[in-house]
Design a protein around this motif. Structure first.
Motif, mmCIF file in Angstrom:
data_model
loop_
_atom_site.group_PDB
_atom_site.id
_atom_site.type_symbol
_atom_site.label_atom_id
_atom_site.label_comp_id
_atom_site.label_asym_id
_atom_site.label_seq_id
_atom_site.Cartn_x
_atom_site.Cartn_y
_atom_site.Cartn_z
ATOM 1 N N ALA A 155 -15.701 9.000 28.598
ATOM 2 C CA ALA A 155 -15.258 8.451 27.391
ATOM 3 C C ALA A 155 -15.679 7.030 27.189
ATOM 4 O O ALA A 155 -15.393 6.241 28.510
ATOM 5 C CB ALA A 155 -13.782 8.630 27.042
ATOM 6 N N GLY A 156 -16.106 6.496 26.212
ATOM 7 C CA GLY A 156 -16.915 5.009 26.161
ATOM 8 C C GLY A 156 -18.167 4.943 26.861
ATOM 9 O O GLY A 156 -18.790 3.958 26.475
ATOM 10 N N ARG A 209 -21.503 4.066 15.533
ATOM 11 C CA ARG A 209 -21.454 4.419 17.000
ATOM 12 C C ARG A 209 -22.892 5.236 17.335
ATOM 13 O O ARG A 209 -23.514 5.009 18.397
ATOM 14 C CB ARG A 209 -20.508 5.282 17.570
ATOM 15 C CG ARG A 209 -18.996 4.691 17.155
ATOM 16 C CD ARG A 209 -17.872 5.760 17.753
ATOM 17 N NE ARG A 209 -17.747 7.216 17.027
ATOM 18 C CZ ARG A 209 -18.144 8.143 17.869
ATOM 19 N NH1 ARG A 209 -18.180 8.199 19.047
ATOM 20 N NH2 ARG A 209 -18.072 9.290 17.068
ATOM 21 N N SER A 226 -20.193 4.726 22.831
ATOM 22 C CA SER A 226 -18.699 4.824 22.570
ATOM 23 C C SER A 226 -18.315 6.199 22.230
ATOM 24 O O SER A 226 -17.540 6.485 21.522
ATOM 25 C CB SER A 226 -18.509 3.985 21.380
ATOM 26 O OG SER A 226 -18.801 2.601 21.480
ATOM 27 N N GLN A 265 -16.630 9.538 22.626
ATOM 28 C CA GLN A 265 -15.189 10.171 22.619
ATOM 29 C C GLN A 265 -15.045 11.661 22.846
ATOM 30 O O GLN A 265 -16.040 12.387 22.504
ATOM 31 C CB GLN A 265 -14.250 9.698 21.302
ATOM 32 C CG GLN A 265 -14.301 8.353 21.308
ATOM 33 C CD GLN A 265 -13.584 7.560 22.298
ATOM 34 O OE1 GLN A 265 -12.695 7.751 22.881
ATOM 35 N NE2 GLN A 265 -14.456 6.269 22.535
ATOM 36 N N ASP A 296 -16.327 13.996 20.681
ATOM 37 C CA ASP A 296 -17.937 14.223 20.400
ATOM 38 C C ASP A 296 -18.369 15.421 21.045
ATOM 39 O O ASP A 296 -19.427 15.573 21.066
ATOM 40 C CB ASP A 296 -18.522 12.939 20.679
ATOM 41 C CG ASP A 296 -18.144 11.755 19.674
ATOM 42 O OD1 ASP A 296 -18.021 10.781 20.506
ATOM 43 O OD2 ASP A 296 -18.267 11.813 18.651
ATOM 44 N N SER A 329 -12.181 12.687 29.309
ATOM 45 C CA SER A 329 -11.532 11.638 29.002
ATOM 46 C C SER A 329 -10.885 10.905 30.271
ATOM 47 O O SER A 329 -11.207 11.367 31.164
ATOM 48 C CB SER A 329 -10.129 12.087 28.257
ATOM 49 O OG SER A 329 -9.449 13.021 29.014
#
Length: 131
Positions: free
Chosen positions: A14-15, A70, A88, A90, A93, A131
């Motif tokens: 994530a990110g 994004r 970005s 998440q 996605d 995550s």
């Protein structure tokens, strides 16, 4: 024969970021709309972005609200390739991402997010965001 080949998927935290590619061949025109769609497990396929050349130097692009700001779609006419830069990322996605091409001109599209607007589809590439 029209063919689309999507690639670039993978596992990302994530990110993080990924760039997908869609290699297009067999088209007689460089100005046909190319859309990116995604399908998460248990969900319907959704359109997330669309790009089409208007002229040799201008393109139009559309984005779904869920990815606006994004994700960035771009094209390289010389390489017949459309890219989807995803930043970005998440966990939501996570999905199989598909590229698709329409035989309609950009100004004839009624709803760029409608799967029925597209005539050719790539095989999909899996993006998994942890995550």
């Amino acid at each position: 024969e029209v063919q689309l080949q999507a690639s670039g998927g993978g596992l990302v935290q994530a990110g993080g970021s990924l760039r997908l590619s869609c290699a297009v061949s067999g088209f007689t025109s460089d100005d046909l709309p190319i859309g990116w769609f995604r399908q998460a497990p248990g969900k319907e396929r959704e359109g997330i972005t669309c790009i089409s050349s208007i002229s040799s130097s201008d393109t139009f692009t559309f984005y779904a609200d869920s990815v606006k700001g994004r994700f960035t779609v771009s094209s390289d006419r010389g390489k017949n390739t459309v890219y989807l830069q995803m930043n970005s990322l998440q966990p939501e996605d996570t999905a199989v991402y598909y590229c698709a091409a329409s035989e309609s001109r950009w100004y004839d599209l009624v709803n760029w997010r409608d799967l029925d607007e597209y005539d050719y589809w790539g095989q999909g590439t899996l993006v998994t965001v942890s995550s």
